[in-house]
Each structure stands twice: as C-alpha cells, then as structure tokens.
Design an enzyme around this catalytic site. Structure first.
Site, PDB file in Angstrom:
ATOM      1  N   GLU A 488     -36.055 -39.108 -20.279  1.00  0.00           N
ATOM      2  CA  GLU A 488     -34.872 -38.241 -20.339  1.00  0.00           C
ATOM      3  C   GLU A 488     -34.269 -38.054 -18.953  1.00  0.00           C
ATOM      4  O   GLU A 488     -33.049 -37.939 -18.807  1.00  0.00           O
ATOM      5  CB  GLU A 488     -35.216 -36.894 -20.984  1.00  0.00           C
ATOM      6  CG  GLU A 488     -35.675 -36.985 -22.445  1.00  0.00           C
ATOM      7  CD  GLU A 488     -34.739 -37.794 -23.340  1.00  0.00           C
ATOM      8  OE1 GLU A 488     -33.523 -37.850 -23.057  1.00  0.00           O
ATOM      9  OE2 GLU A 488     -35.227 -38.387 -24.327  1.00  0.00           O
ATOM     10  N   HIS A 491     -31.961 -40.862 -18.261  1.00  0.00           N
ATOM     11  CA  HIS A 491     -30.642 -40.597 -18.861  1.00  0.00           C
ATOM     12  C   HIS A 491     -29.865 -39.607 -17.982  1.00  0.00           C
ATOM     13  O   HIS A 491     -28.663 -39.768 -17.755  1.00  0.00           O
ATOM     14  CB  HIS A 491     -30.790 -39.960 -20.244  1.00  0.00           C
ATOM     15  CG  HIS A 491     -31.112 -40.916 -21.349  1.00  0.00           C
ATOM     16  ND1 HIS A 491     -30.412 -42.076 -21.569  1.00  0.00           N
ATOM     17  CD2 HIS A 491     -32.055 -40.870 -22.325  1.00  0.00           C
ATOM     18  CE1 HIS A 491     -30.916 -42.702 -22.633  1.00  0.00           C
ATOM     19  NE2 HIS A 491     -31.920 -41.990 -23.106  1.00  0.00           N
TER      20      HIS A 491
HETATM   21 ZN   LIG Z   1     -33.220 -42.366 -24.725  1.00  0.00          ZN
END
Ligand SMILES: [Zn+2]
Length: 708
Positions: A488, A491
């Site tokens: 995450e 991202h």
């Molecule tokens: Zn992902």
C-alpha cells in the site's frame, strides 16, 4: 439492514437536511490548510447538502464549457474541464474515505442515496453530445494545435474516456446506459454494505484454555484488545483477514477452525437481507448489456481494450502458464500435509480449514521456520520506518510526523514529506488498525491528487486492517501484514511522487493492470536482508533478528506459494469467465453465483482443499464499485513487470542504485498516465519483460522440492 434503492426512487436533488451552507465545513476551502479537511467538525448530516451544492456548481461549469460560442481549443475545452468540479471532488474524496475507513449508519445512508446520483452526474457529463463534439474537434485537430506531449495525451484520454462512456451513441442507447450506470452504483453500494454487515454480525467468543489451544500470545493479545474495544469479556474472533488467517494457521481446535473458516468464506452468502448472490448476478448481467450497447462482444473485451493486456488471450495465456507449475506445487504440499495428518494419528482428509494449520506445521519442519519466532521482530512502527527508509534511499524523501494535523480517528497518523532539496512533496496518512467501522482489506486513496494546473500537492491515505495490540503495546505484524504495508505504501508513493500538470493523468490514474507495478515492486525491498537487518528489531529488546532466523525467513519465502497462487488465479479466472458471459436472453434463468463459481473452478482443476481467495458473494474488487471487474488478473500482469523491474536493481549489485532509482521515478512513480503503460515500462527498462522473472520469483522455475 441495508437495502437496495430502486432507481425509480431516485431524485436528482437529494433531500437536504437543514444545514446552512455557512455552517457546513465541507463547503469551506481547506486548500490553504495543506488540503487537510476539517475532520473534527465534519458530520454525516453535512454531506448531502454539500453534495447538492457541489453537483449543481459542477453541472453549471460543464454547461458553460459545452455551450461557449468560441471554436474548441485545448484551453477552453480540455483545460477548462480539468479545472472544473474541484469542490465536488474534494467532498467526494472525504466521503469515500470515511465510507470505507470509519463508517456508521448515518454515513451508510448517505452512501446509498449518493452513489446513484454521482453515477448519474458523471454519466450525464460523459455522454453530453455538445461537449463530446468539442473534445472530438480538439482530438481531430490536435496535430495542428502545438500541444506538448502531456497535453496530447490528456486529449487522447478525454476522447477515449468519453467514447467508452457512450458519448457517441444515439439517444435511446444513452438513456438505457444511464439507467444501467445508476443501477450498478446502487447495487455496488448495497454489496459492500452487506459484506460489512455480515462481518459485523459474526463473532466467535473463545472463553477458556481449551478453546484457545494452539494460539500463540500475539493472537491472544490482539483478541483481548478486540474484547476491550467492544467492552466484552473473553477472546472474540472476528472476520478481518488479519484475525482469520492466523487463527486458521494456529488453532489446534479443528471444530473452531471450521466455524471461523465457514464464517469467512460465507460472507455475503448467508441468505436473508445481506445475501449478495442476486446482486452479483444482476451486476454481471448489466455489465454485459453495457458492453453490448457500446459495441463490444462482452465486458472482458470492453475492459481489456483500454488496459495494457489488450486481449483476453494475452491474459489467459499468462494465467495458464503460472497455473500449471503452481498447481503441481500445491498438490505436492497437499500430499505432504496429508502424510503429516496420518503421522499425527489423524484419520481424516485434509479440508480447506486445515490447510493453513498443517502448512504451518510443515513449514516448521521443512524450513525450520516458525511464524511466532519472527513476529516479535516485525513491529508496526519499525515496518513503517523501514518503508520510509526505503523511500528515502530510492527517492530522497524525508518524513516528519505531524501530530498536529486533523484526523478522522485517534489511531490515524500523519506525516509531512519533503524532498532532498527540502521542498514540500505532500502529506501522508496511515490508518493501520482494524475496527468495526472499517471495511476489510487494505487500500490507498487520495484526499487530494497532485497536479500543477491547480497547484495542488498530494494528500494520500493508506488504510489497513492490522490487529491492534492492547494497552499501547507495540502491534506486531505477520510477514504477510508487513508486505501489505509495503504494498500500500508503494501505491501511496505513486500518488505522492506524481509530477504532472493535468489531473486526468495524475498519480494512480493509469491502466489497472499497470497500477500494481509501483505497489508490488515496493514489496521487494522488504524481503532484502539489508533492510531486515536494519529494521527487523525485537519489539522489547531492540535486538536485531538472529542471522539464522533471517536466513530461514528468506528461505521460507516461497513456502506454500502454490496455494497462494492457486487461490489468487482461481479468482482471476472466475472473474474473466463471469464477465465473458453474453447478456441473457429473456426467459433465461438468473445466474446462480454459487454454481457458476463451482463450474469455473472445475474447469481449471482447482483442488477441492483450496478455496478462492475471494468468493463471488464478497468479492469487493468486482462488485464494490467494480474497479477490478474483469481486471482481477491485474495483480499477476503487474507482477510480470515488478519481478523484472526489481531485477534491474539486482543487476547493478545495489538494491538502491541511484541511477536505476532515478529512472524508475521519472518513468513510473512520477509519470502518472503520461504514456501508454508499455511505453512507460520500456522507457524504464529498455524492453518489455517476459513471464520468466515472475516464475523465478514465485519459485516455480526450479523443480518443486519434494517433502518426506
Ligand atoms: Zn494494490
């Protein structure tokens, strides 16, 4: 219980509870405050009036752009669209954040009311004939307008988005499309609310030592913490993945494992008002109809046309190539586990709720690896530090805690990011702990996207569901949890490092099968000894992880990978099968989601001891919104890229090689959707990858190690 709102009940002007605009914090301009919404003053009652005003303002802006008498130019059409709807976007981002990370009955009600209205709003814009004529004119004359490369790309993205939304269709088709989009939005909301309801309704309360048998301290402590949070006694097992998976891995109680397993895999499939099977079936049918209206054979073709993969064949070939060695590996593991059961004097066949338990035993034996020995070295705080350190080494970022910044829950933390030149980069929020008001899973989202046109720095959020330790103790992660954190955060970096002018192509606004590259690539650093030596420190003593343990952790990395690969690919294949269905003929029986699932699994030869990672009745990637509908394969598609991309670092002999890192930043993390994904990758690596690096990474390139 949530109900599906029928489209006929919708009204274009949401009934607004009495809140004067001047008293509504959502209508304030918080851009001056670094883009941080005034969370402490925001109430559920503020959303509908704020939405109503912002929707009207945006619609008025669009009407002006579409009706202007001047000939279409980039500035008066494309740039004007890029600058429109800023307030609506701000409000919607805050709402989406709260609806996922900290919801309640009042917010869920707003969600049910607003989802179809937002769908209607965007559908009206993207099928606006006058507006599309202007975009089309800019597109056709683009070569003579003296646009730079980014502007030309933004024009192409607008044209593609509008065409794929149905802007070029005749009126009757547009009207049907509008109905479909609104209905899909209402169904998607109902689907996620039903899953949350089933998760909240389940609780297995363990009371005595006999029921706790096999559970290590870290699990007992996190269950205790859950009990404190809920104000109850005992050890409640709930249905978040970070609770369920360790429970299945360690509980000696076969009967309780079965109970928890069934609760988990039956989410959305329990009959009654929260059952999602009919909702999923209707959504699939509507998507098929939508694809036909837009001129595609089916929804898979529609989806893939605008992805990196382009064709279903390309995707199926990749999944098939990985499936075969993964299945062989999983079957070998299964037989070894069955042997272990017999050795233990067990006289039963391995069932799905036994897999993680015996896999853990097998791992201990084969790799001499024990999850409970690793865990004290993986505290949440150290792993956050590790992620920040990696970002610092690769991209020169510095992180400063900002306890003064407003948050939506006391557990949320904020950091300010700056570059090596001291310049502000953006703001990052981490919301790490599971709670009843949060939907399951882990995700990244933007409160504010980076863009130079309006001069915004990014404000980015990571939401996870890690078990919280009681009484302010350090929360300990499993290695899988730590990987999720890195994933995450990868991202998040894609949003934070974004450096583009136009919002249309900012940050994660790229093809779905490319968007997992920055996240999955970032996971690689967590698995490097160099990083673990520095950050895998004992949460009490601060001692580094013993070298032997570290070596065993790395060696055990691919253990049980066949299982993980199968539970994933089964989902990707079923997703493709489902969205390749033609629209049903009148009189066809409705789709039976359970039977469909079973048929897909049968077709690919899924071992009966393994279930899909996400069964259809709770498959949020496909049905809560639908961002990954016919797109769940994206993780594996991106993995071909990330395995090959990390090799670029390894080839230099330095996992932080500055030249490679700079190229990675320029071509991927900072570039947003400036280029076609394949072009962006080639710019970074000089060529496109093959699946070889992925097979090596998953341990399927070498012969499968036999156990016994
Ligand atoms: Zn992902």
């Amino acid at each position: 219980m949530p109900e599906i709102e029928a489209p006929t009940l919708l009204d274009n002007s949401p009934a607004a509870p009495a809140v004067a605009p001047s008293d509504n914090p959502l209508l304030e301009d918080w851009t001056a405050n670094g883009g941080v919404p005034p969370f402490s003053r925001i109430r559920a009652a503020h959303f509908q009036p704020a939405y109503a005003q912002a929707l009207a303002e945006h619609a008025a802006e669009i009407a002006v752009i579409a009706a202007q008498p001047e000939p279409p130019t980039f500035a008066n059409t494309i740039a004007a669209l890029e600058l429109s709807g800023r307030i609506l976007e701000r409000i919607d981002n805050v709402f989406q954040l709260l609806a996922g990370a900290h919801t309640d009955e009042a917010l869920m009600k707003v969600e049910r009311a607003m989802a179809p209205l937002m769908a209607r709003h965007w559908n009206q814009i993207r099928t606006n004939a006058a507006l599309f004529r202007r975009i089309d004119a800019v597109m056709r004359t683009a070569d003579s307008l003296g646009l730079d490369a980014e502007q030309a790309r933004v024009v192409e993205r607008y044209h593609t988005t509008f065409r794929r939304a149905g802007a070029a269709l005749e009126e009757r088709a547009k009207r049907r499309l509008a109905e479909i989009m609104e209905r899909l939005a209402a169904l998607g909301t109902a689907f996620s609310q039903n899953v949350l309801a089933d998760e909240q309704a389940f609780m297995l309360r363990l009371e005595d030592e006999a029921e706790l048998a096999g559970l290590p301290d870290f699990i007992r402590e996190s269950l205790q913490s859950e009990a404190t949070e809920r104000g109850i006694d005992g050890y409640p097992v709930t249905l978040s993945r970070s609770t369920v998976e360790p429970f299945l891995q360690f509980s000696d109680r076969r009967d309780l494992r079965e109970k928890v397993f069934r609760g988990f895999v039956m989410r959305g499939d329990n009959g009654g008002s929260t059952d999602n099977k009919a909702i999923a079936a209707e959504m699939v049918r509507l998507r098929a109809e939508r694809a036909r209206l837009l001129g595609y054979a089916d929804f898979v073709h529609y989806r893939l046309e605008d992805a990196m993969a382009k064709t279903p064949t390309a995707v199926r070939d990749l999944l098939g190539a990985v499936w075969r060695p993964a299945r062989a590996s999983a079957l070998t593991d299964r037989d070894a586990m069955q042997a272990l059961i017999r050795e233990d004097g067990g006289n039963f066949k391995l069932e799905p709720w036994d897999w993680r338990y015996y896999a853990e035993k097998l791992r201990r034996r084969v790799c001499d690896f024990d999850e409970t020995a690793i865990k004290p070295y993986l505290s949440l705080d150290r792993m956050i530090e590790a992620a920040f350190y990696t970002a610092g080494r690769l991209f020169g970022l510095n992180f400063t805690p900002r306890p003064d910044v407003a948050v939506w829950h006391p557990d949320v933390r904020a950091w300010q990011l700056s570059g090596s030149d001291g310049k502000e980069v953006g703001l990052f929020f981490g919301d790490y702990f599971a709670r009843a008001s949060k939907r399951s899973g882990a995700w990244m989202m933007s409160i504010r996207e980076q863009q130079k046109l309006g001069g915004d720095t990014p404000v980015i959020v990571n939401v996870c569901n890690f078990a919280k330790a009681p009484g302010g103790e350090a929360s300990l992660l499993s290695f899988e949890d730590a990987r999720t954190l890195f994933h995450e955060f990868g991202h998040a970096l894609h949003g934070l490092l974004s450096s583009v002018t136009y919002p249309m192509i900012a940050g994660t606004n790229v093809a779905t099968d490319f968007v997992e590259l920055p996240s999955q690539l970032f996971e690689h650093w967590l698995q490097q000894p160099e990083l673990l030596r520095r950050f895998a420190l004992h949460y009490q003593t601060g001692a580094p992880m013993p070298e032997q343990l570290l070596a065993r952790l790395i060696a055990a990395r691919n253990f049980n990978k066949g299982f993980a690969t199968l539970e994933y690919i089964a989902c990707a294949e079923t997703d493709l099968d489902l969205h390749a269905l033609p629209p049903p003929d009148p009189g066809d029986p409705p789709l039976d989601a359970r039977a469909f699932e079973a048929a897909s699994l049968e077709r690919i030869g899924m071992p009966e001891e393994i279930v899909m990672r996400h069964r259809l009745p709770h498959f949020a990637h496909l049905f809560s919104g639908g961002g990954y509908a016919a797109g769940y394969y994206s993780y594996m598609w991106s993995e071909v890229l990330d395995a090959d991309a990390f090799a670029a670092f390894e080839e230099t002999g330095d996992i932080f090689d500055p030249t490679t890192a700079q190229r990675l930043r320029d071509c991927v993390y900072a570039a947003g959707g400036r280029q076609e994904p394949a072009e962006a990758y080639k710019a970074f690596r000089g060529r496109l990858p093959t699946a070889d690096a992925l097979l090596r990474k998953r341990g399927f390139a070498a012969p499968v190690v036999a156990v016994n």
